[in-house]
Scaffold this active site. Structure first.
Site, PDB file in Angstrom:
ATOM      1  N   GLU A  26       0.872  -1.164   0.000  1.00  0.00           N
ATOM      2  CA  GLU A  26       0.000   0.000   0.000  1.00  0.00           C
ATOM      3  C   GLU A  26       0.914   1.221   0.000  1.00  0.00           C
ATOM      4  OE1 GLU A  26      -2.269   0.751   3.535  1.00  0.00           O
ATOM      5  OE2 GLU A  26      -3.525   2.239   2.542  1.00  0.00           O
ATOM      6  N   ARG A  51       5.197 -12.763   9.524  1.00  0.00           N
ATOM      7  CA  ARG A  51       5.937 -11.551   9.216  1.00  0.00           C
ATOM      8  C   ARG A  51       7.215 -11.504  10.029  1.00  0.00           C
ATOM      9  NH1 ARG A  51       2.019  -7.351  10.313  1.00  0.00           N
ATOM     10  NH2 ARG A  51       3.416  -6.226   8.926  1.00  0.00           N
ATOM     11  N   LYS A  72       4.075   0.187  10.365  1.00  0.00           N
ATOM     12  CA  LYS A  72       4.154   1.434   9.599  1.00  0.00           C
ATOM     13  C   LYS A  72       3.657   2.615  10.418  1.00  0.00           C
ATOM     14  CE  LYS A  72       3.356   0.001   4.852  1.00  0.00           C
ATOM     15  NZ  LYS A  72       2.450   0.233   3.720  1.00  0.00           N
TER      16      LYS A  72
END
Length: 549
Positions: free
Chosen positions: A33, A257, A267
């Site tokens: 994104e 992850r 983020k």
RNA sequence: UGUCCCAUAGUAUAAGGGUAGUACAACAGAUUUUGAUUCUGUAUGUCGAGGUUCGAAUCCUCGUGGGACAACCA
């Protein structure tokens, strides 16, 4: 083929799919994104997605998941592309979820026509309340049974801008009592009268992740859609839409992850560090971003090696950052030219050396390549590190101390004769004598000294700014600590040395060049450098084998 | 409290019914004109309890522990 390397679980799935003939080639995608910079966790995903299609026959698309016009920006698109290229990968196609807005719209109409989607006028609060909880089923509301015609009309009007933000949404009609909360009539479209970085003002309705991601995968015929563990519960929805839409059956697979010690990976938190000035920007060398590591002096191959070593599995993990440091040291040890730099200068005067003499000495650039040399100069006035002298030495001290001998790297053996202190008791000057017959490569002294230290000729040393980076956080796993993660930021993560001394020829080195400052660590030239002012970033320290304190 | 995912040295990751291995980290020694590198060695592990089996890290059951899920974020 002789060496049997074990496969990770995704490779096993792919080999099965290839062997069974389900696919003859594979297609993956990397779907960032564009709302932030890529970090080392993304590097893991990039290496996985691109690595798979290099290993097996296939290709990888880059697809920007840009369905939320509020948070997404072109600046991020550019940085993401730069970082992927820098890591050494090329995508087959550059796509955007927003490329598919027309098609997604018609998919939605198709579901309405099948009686599988409806327009809901409820507020977000009401929708949330009706959703139930993980242990209680949700409730159906009065909008759920609107006619297909009415839904078609309302949805078209949503698109045409007849309604304000939040006034209506389009929902999938699945099961308000489903055990998986994501299946309780999830929202497919919401109204946002916002400018989109690519489609401009064409749309005022935007699909949500669940009604964009899987459909985009399917449109591109992605065979293996690899994502992180938090999307496991979404898989049921992913499959439901593909099934009801009767489109290409992409399949989703989830892996754990990357988490790393002494840093954060979300983020949101990284954005906070940037916005609130805890770091100088997304590419601050303390950031776990790809651009941060690049600026700090990490190489693409060192990061790829790291991603290779950490493996791919489904259990939560916290990787020791020392593994990453090992990967860069291992590479730079082979490639980085050795130079001498004095970070914390202390004057050293060779009392028995000719006042007017400057001698040229030869030293190697790489220890394993004795032919590869350069010339350095030596005189009576030198700089050494403050840390290399101890007035009252600790046990096993191999460096300088009153009466003690050391070798000056590539030069002579010297003996410390005396030293001076200032009023504060700080040592300001060392006096030593040298042994002329101990000259490097011509040593006839037969003396064995335990220590070798680096030095610089004070008469020609150049100066530079040196930035020493430490870990950004004081604790191993800031995300797991109580309270605000910012409380755990290491206040000493950056130490700037304004006037370090370096070999004069370094003034002509190029931005990004890597060096080992002998006994000090690996350094690279920062992009902030100007012709008059060089700046070095410490990439990583050398492995420390001796602790004086 | 419900559903789903996961569980092997300190940290990661192999072994897929038959010898628990590898890397990083740690420690010790050797080498060294970088206390680096290199080399050698040491210690540490199958979450627990049952079961299936000649044999279980591996298969089954039940626990325990960790994670995810109640955004008009992705």
């Amino acid at each position: 083929m002789s060496e049997e390397k074990s496969l990770n679980f995704i490779e096993e799935i792919i080999e099965e799919d290839l062997q069974s003939g389900k696919y003859t080639s594979i297609l993956t995608r990397f779907p960032p994104e564009p709302n932030g910079y890529l970090h080392i966790g993304h590097a893991k995903s990039i290496c996985l997605n691109f690595g798979l299609t290099q290993k097996y026959k296939g290709a990888t698309n880059l697809r920007f998941d840009d369905t939320n016009p509020i948070t997404e920006e072109t600046e991020y698109v550019d940085s993401i592309k730069e970082d992927i290229h820098w890591l050494g990968f090329s995508w087959s196609n550059e796509y955007y979820s927003s490329d598919y807005f027309d098609q997604l719209y018609s998919f939605a109409v198709k579901l309405i026509n099948k009686g599988l989607a409806y327009v809901d006028d409820s507020t977000s609060e009401k929708i949330a309340a009706e959703k139930g909880t993980p242990t209680e089923p949700g409730k159906e509301n009065e909008f759920r049974n609107r006619s297909i015609e009415e839904n078609l009309r309302l949805f078209r009007e949503m698109k045409e801008g007849k309604y304000k933000d939040g006034e209506k949404v389009l929902r999938a009609k699945i099961d308000m009592a489903h055990i998986n909360m994501l299946m309780r009539d999830p929202i497919m479209y919401r109204i946002k009268h916002a400018h989109h970085h690519r489609t401009g003002d064409k749309w005022c309705i935007y699909p949500l992740y669940d009604f964009a991601h899987g459909q985009s995968d399917s449109i591109e015929h992605i065979t293996h859609s690899i994502c992180t563990l938090e999307f496991v519960p979404h898989r049921a929805l992913y499959d439901w839409f593909i099934d009801k839409l009767e489109i290409f059956p992409s399949r989703q697979y989830e892996f754990a992850r990357l988490n790393m010690t002494y840093t954060v990976m979300s983020k949101r938190k990284l954005l906070t560090l940037v916005n609130e000035g805890y770091v100088a920007g997304w590419d601050d060398p303390r950031m776990p971003t790809i651009s941060g590591f690049r600026r700090k002096g990490y190489t693409p191959s060192s990061i790829r090696t790291f991603c290779e070593k950490i493996g791919v599995a489904k259990r939560d993990n916290l990787i020791d950052i020392s593994l990453l440091e090992f990967c860069i040291r291992e590479e730079l040890n082979q490639t980085a030219n050795r130079v001498m730099a004095v970070l914390n200068p202390l004057k050293l005067i060779i009392d028995n050396y000719d006042e007017n003499k400057t001698e040229e000495l030869t030293t190697e650039n790489l220890p394993n390549d004795p032919e590869n040399t350069r010339t350095i100069t030596f005189s009576k006035d030198l700089w050494i590190e403050k840390e290399d002298f101890m007035e009252t030495p600790v046990k096993k001290w191999f460096r300088l101390a009153p009466g003690q001998m050391v070798r000056l790297k590539s030069a002579y053996i010297i003996k410390c004769e005396s030293f001076k202190k200032d009023d504060n008791g700080e040592v300001t000057e060392i006096h030593a004598t040298y042994l002329p017959e101990s000259k490097s490569h011509h040593d006839t002294s037969h003396l064995k000294v335990k220590g070798t230290i680096h030095w610089l000729n004070a008469r020609d040393a150049a100066t530079a700014e040196v930035r020493l980076y430490e870990r950004l956080f004081k604790v191993e796993n800031p995300a797991a600590e109580e309270g605000d993660f910012k409380e755990y930021i290491n206040p000493d993560s950056l130490k700037v040395i304004k006037n370090a001394f370096i070999e004069p020829h370094l003034q002509h080195a190029e931005t990004g060049a890597h060096f080992q400052f002998i006994r000090n660590g690996y350094f690279c030239i920062d992009k902030d450098s100007t012709p008059g002012k060089l700046i070095f970033n410490r990439t990583v320290t050398l492995k420390e084998g001796f602790k004086a304190l």
